[in-house]
Design a protein around this motif. Structure first.
Motif, PDB file in Angstrom:
ATOM      1  N   LEU A  42      12.597 -10.288  56.389  1.00  0.00           N
ATOM      2  CA  LEU A  42      11.486  -9.468  55.892  1.00  0.00           C
ATOM      3  C   LEU A  42      10.448 -10.286  55.137  1.00  0.00           C
ATOM      4  N   ASP A  43      10.724 -11.605  54.994  1.00  0.00           N
ATOM      5  CA  ASP A  43       9.804 -12.506  54.305  1.00  0.00           C
ATOM      6  C   ASP A  43       9.587 -12.079  52.854  1.00  0.00           C
ATOM      7  N   VAL A  44      10.712 -11.790  52.168  1.00  0.00           N
ATOM      8  CA  VAL A  44      10.666 -11.463  50.744  1.00  0.00           C
ATOM      9  C   VAL A  44      11.727 -12.305  50.041  1.00  0.00           C
ATOM     10  N   ARG A  45      11.777 -12.196  48.730  1.00  0.00           N
ATOM     11  CA  ARG A  45      12.776 -12.939  47.973  1.00  0.00           C
ATOM     12  C   ARG A  45      14.126 -12.237  48.029  1.00  0.00           C
ATOM     13  N   ARG A  46      15.189 -13.021  47.826  1.00  0.00           N
ATOM     14  CA  ARG A  46      16.545 -12.467  47.778  1.00  0.00           C
ATOM     15  C   ARG A  46      16.661 -11.418  46.679  1.00  0.00           C
ATOM     16  N   ALA A  47      16.056 -11.713  45.518  1.00  0.00           N
ATOM     17  CA  ALA A  47      16.126 -10.776  44.395  1.00  0.00           C
ATOM     18  C   ALA A  47      15.441  -9.456  44.723  1.00  0.00           C
ATOM     19  N   THR A  48      14.428  -9.505  45.595  1.00  0.00           N
ATOM     20  CA  THR A  48      13.733  -8.274  45.978  1.00  0.00           C
ATOM     21  C   THR A  48      14.665  -7.340  46.737  1.00  0.00           C
ATOM     22  N   VAL A  49      15.397  -7.891  47.707  1.00  0.00           N
ATOM     23  CA  VAL A  49      16.345  -7.071  48.470  1.00  0.00           C
ATOM     24  C   VAL A  49      17.450  -6.559  47.559  1.00  0.00           C
ATOM     25  N   SER A  50      17.923  -7.417  46.656  1.00  0.00           N
ATOM     26  CA  SER A  50      18.957  -6.988  45.705  1.00  0.00           C
ATOM     27  C   SER A  50      18.464  -5.818  44.860  1.00  0.00           C
ATOM     28  N   GLY A  51      17.181  -5.868  44.468  1.00  0.00           N
ATOM     29  CA  GLY A  51      16.611  -4.771  43.687  1.00  0.00           C
ATOM     30  C   GLY A  51      16.527  -3.480  44.476  1.00  0.00           C
ATOM     31  N   TRP A  52      16.208  -3.578  45.780  1.00  0.00           N
ATOM     32  CA  TRP A  52      16.180  -2.372  46.623  1.00  0.00           C
ATOM     33  C   TRP A  52      17.564  -1.751  46.712  1.00  0.00           C
ATOM     34  N   GLU A  53      18.594  -2.585  46.844  1.00  0.00           N
ATOM     35  CA  GLU A  53      19.957  -2.067  46.973  1.00  0.00           C
ATOM     36  C   GLU A  53      20.496  -1.515  45.655  1.00  0.00           C
ATOM     37  N   ALA A  54      19.990  -2.039  44.540  1.00  0.00           N
ATOM     38  CA  ALA A  54      20.437  -1.547  43.240  1.00  0.00           C
ATOM     39  C   ALA A  54      19.646  -0.333  42.773  1.00  0.00           C
ATOM     40  N   GLY A  55      18.555  -0.023  43.474  1.00  0.00           N
ATOM     41  CA  GLY A  55      17.740   1.131  43.103  1.00  0.00           C
ATOM     42  C   GLY A  55      16.756   0.851  41.990  1.00  0.00           C
ATOM     43  N   ARG A  56      16.591  -0.446  41.627  1.00  0.00           N
ATOM     44  CA  ARG A  56      15.650  -0.783  40.560  1.00  0.00           C
ATOM     45  C   ARG A  56      14.207  -0.726  41.054  1.00  0.00           C
ATOM     46  N   THR A  57      14.007  -1.076  42.319  1.00  0.00           N
ATOM     47  CA  THR A  57      12.674  -1.040  42.915  1.00  0.00           C
ATOM     48  C   THR A  57      12.763  -0.433  44.309  1.00  0.00           C
TER      49      THR A  57
END
Length: 757
Positions: A42-57
């Motif tokens: 998706l051409d994003v950072r690892r932390a970005t995907v982690s945030g989507w899965e955690a519901g933070r963003t």
């Protein structure tokens, strides 16, 4: 018109429906995708995907449409609870239950099923688990995989075909799934938790895999493990060896195999069951042996190696206190699938446990630097064992007399009640220092504690250690690159005026702990110090003149690989908890707040990793325990090449001066001084309750060389906050003006035991 359609398409894409955060992670893990793989696609950072899965963003266009498409494809492969998906080659659907506490279980193929087809169903397991954790993907089974006459329960031979059978171990994680390695010998992972369900013995492996166990006795269980279970772990270094499989026996499994579910008081004191126990006799009849430690909480069952082939199984028995609650929390009370997940993640990130976290920490050093390696072929084409450069070798070496703990054979000639002082004994220990608050500090509102992440691991990184025997030198010239112990007088070092970088700075030395003693007292004469301590005195701008030394000319950075392995384990696990290395200070503090509660099982892993660091270093100077030992006699640990008190002392020395260096930088820049220091925790008085209320950040950047908030080893996190009134109150209550606040800044609970009474 095409532009209008494009805008309409973009508007639709901006609201692409997405499943709930927990379902997003389930789908990713089900397909064996890592956070890095999704982020790269998706051409994003690892932390970005982690945030989507955690519901933070939540994802935004254009990534949202791609992410929704990915999840849509995955949900077709791994349907949500209550979905019905036909198994390939059969008209009988596979049913998933969404009721809380359900776990997929293999069922027999009904008679009369379509020829050559296999039907796999699920039945409820009464074990209580969150509803979101009840579903695991079941890949299709080819028509040839299972015949209509398949047995009711899986046999060990069919286990690899029905690898689809998954238990309810939630959030298995990429690092703990079977098949994640490349060695086909260990395709079912490093370990299994053996339990009894509905009268049948089953083995819960990492990633949710469950194998049926046909073994009727402990000797046959060991045989099955080595010949059929495909358990173990690949070696961590070239000259090393693969890890032995680990079996964790639940109380039900102990009862099934004739072992006590708990140890008696006498057995607890001995650390093992009696040698005459019937199960030990069974093992002996089957020509299995136990190590000298016998059959205890961590037992090793083996046959002597033939050539390079090993036949050894490690046993872990939680109900015998194998998983100490100080280091493993409530892991020993977890259901089998969850326990397999915790230990599996630890094994994947660190190594397969070999005993306590302390034992494993020490074994990790050897696994990364084995004492021997295979030589180059000789004239006959044969190889032989030779010393592995950079290791400690296979033979133990004596320490210098100043490095020996009391009771060591090297000190046998000392008078019986002689107490060695600093001029006779190397005493490098962590800080335990506190001072009364000043009047100005009493006007502030809060006491704020900050804690250095993985401080002792960071202290080991890049440090030279002796690899062989020490050499005694009289009146040596100090060499900061030469590991050893030095007798030198540092009482002339004045903390009121020190070098901070290239410039001299004036400080209030009375408000600073000395960097040369654990209690923070200024030295009064010659004393023994490890190399990093003496080097720091030189760094502060003062000359040193050693009187004598025990130095090690054969040296190397022995613990670099050890540090890197544990650092990576810590960072990877914290990232799975939503705390990554690229977070700004405020976001980092927010992410750290209650991070372990997001996934208590990974919280256990974090605690175990930290205990592996401290325990492994402690084992380098292990003292005699329950061995009928008398002062002056050798004890068992002295026979290990890894009994090296000088290495432990050097790491502690480096950790302490690293912390002092940051304290000095902070004081020189801000005029703020610590009130208490305990090991790797420092307490300051501040107007506000957050570290941001006293750490000097400018435009998000910290003071160079000072304290920096972050998750990497050596950076700091918030340990806890109490009020200044609370601090004054507890000191008055215990009549202790220098009570160490750092000991209980986390939750504010103070007892007489904490006060040393």
């Amino acid at each position: 018109m095409s532009e209008l359609f494009d805008r309409i398409d973009a508007l639709v894409a901006s609201r692409s429906p997405l499943p709930p955060p927990a379902e997003r992670k389930r789908l990713r893990v089900a397909h064996g995708l890592t956070l890095d793989e999704v982020a790269a696609a998706l051409d994003v950072r690892r932390a970005t995907v982690s945030g989507w899965e955690a519901g933070r963003t939540e994802p935004r266009p254009p990534e949202r449409e791609g992410y929704a498409r990915l999840l849509g494809k995955l949900v077709e492969l791994y349907p949500a609870p209550n979905a019905t998906v036909p198994v390939e080659g059969t008209a009988v659907p596979e049913t998933f239950s969404s009721a809380p506490g359900t776990v997929p279980r293999a069922q027999p193929v009904p008679a009369g099923a379509v020829s050559g087809a296999a039907a796999v169903r699920t039945e409820q397991d009464t074990r209580t688990r969150p509803a979101a954790d009840a579903v695991f993907p079941v890949p299709s089974v080819s028509p040839a995989a299972v015949s209509p006459s398949a047995p009711t329960r899986m046999t060990s031979a069919s286990a690899s075909l029905l690898v689809s059978r998954r238990a309810g171990g939630r959030k298995a994680g990429e690092s703990g799934t079977p098949g994640s390695g490349t060695d086909p010998r260990f395709e079912n992972g490093p370990l299994a938790v053996v339990d009894v369900e509905d009268g049948h013995v089953v083995a819960y492996c990492v990633g949710g895999l469950v194998l049926d166990v046909p073994a009727k006795s402990l000797p046959s269980l060991v045989e099955w493990t080595l010949k059929e279970a495909k358990l173990g772990q690949s070696k961590l270094s070239g000259p090393g060896r693969a890890a032995d499989p680990l079996l964790v026996l639940t109380a039900a499994a102990l009862e099934r195999y004739g072992l006590p579910t708990e140890l008696s008081e006498q057995e607890k004191d001995a650390g093992r069951i009696p040698e005459g126990h019937k199960v030990i006799k069974q093992l002996a009849r089957a020509e299995w042996k136990l190590t000298k430690r016998g059959f205890g909480p961590w037992a090793r069952v083996y046959r002597p190696a033939t050539g390079s082939e090993r036949a050894c199984v490690q046993l872990c028995i939680p109900s015998w206190n194998a998983l100490d609650t100080r280091h493993w929390g409530e892991a020993g009370q977890l259901p089998p699938a969850e326990l397999a997940r915790v230990l599996g993640v630890y094994a994947a990130q660190v190594m397969t446990p070999r005993g306590s976290t302390a034992v494993t920490g020490l074994e990790l050093m050897t696994a990364l630097h084995p004492p021997t390696r295979a030589s180059a072929p000789d004239a006959d084409g044969r190889r032989h064992s030779e010393h592995n450069p950079g290791s400690l070798g296979k033979d133990p070496v004596d320490c210098g007399p100043c490095e020996a703990p009391d009771g060591h054979p090297l000190l046998k000639g000392l008078p019986r009640f002689h107490v060695r002082g600093p001029a006779e004994k190397l005493f490098e220990e962590a800080y335990d220092w506190a001072r009364p608050m000043t009047d100005a500090e009493c006007t502030l509102r809060h006491l704020v504690g900050i804690d250095v992440n993985m401080a002792f691991a960071a202290g080991a990184n890049g440090l030279n250690f002796g690899l062989g025997e020490p050499t005694h030198v009289k009146a040596p010239a100090f060499d900061p690159k030469l590991p050893g112990s030095w007798l030198v007088d540092l009482s002339h070092v004045d903390l009121s005026r020190v070098k901070a970088g290239k410039e001299w700075v004036d400080l209030d030395g009375s408000l600073l702990p000395s960097p040369f003693t654990p209690k923070g007292d200024r030295p009064t004469g010659p004393a023994w110090y490890a190399t990093p301590t003496v080097a720091y005195a030189v760094e502060l701008g003062y000359d040193v003149t050693p009187l004598e030394a025990w130095v090690r000319y054969d040296n190397g950075r022995y613990l670099d690989g050890w540090y890197q392995r544990l650092r990576d384990a810590y960072l990877a696990t914290m990232a799975d908890l939503g705390v990554t290395a690229d977070l700004p200070p405020e976001d980092f503090l927010t992410a750290m707040d209650g991070c372990k509660a997001r996934d208590p099982e990974l919280g256990i892993v974090i605690t175990a990793i930290k205990a592996t660091v401290k325990g492994g270093l402690g084992k380098l100077r292990e003292r005699p325990r329950g061995e009928g030992w008398r002062p002056g006699e050798r004890w068992r640990a002295l026979e290990r090449p890894t009994w090296r008190p000088d290495i432990r002392a050097a790491v502690i020395s480096r950790t302490r001066v690293n912390l002092h260096r940051k304290i000095v930088k902070h004081a020189a820049f801000t005029g703020q001084y610590p009130i208490a220091v305990l090991s790797d925790c420092v307490v300051y008085a501040a107007d506000g309750p957050s570290p941001m209320d006293f750490l000097p950040y400018r435009d998000g950047k910290p003071l160079p060389g000072g304290f920096k908030l972050g998750i990497n080893p050596g950076l700091v996190k918030h340990e806890g906050t109490q009020t200044v009134l609370w601090g004054e109150g507890v000191r008055e209550q215990f009549d202790a003006p220098q009570l160490n606040f750092a000991r209980f800044i986390k939750d504010g609970t103070v007892t007489a035991a904490d006060n040393g009474e």
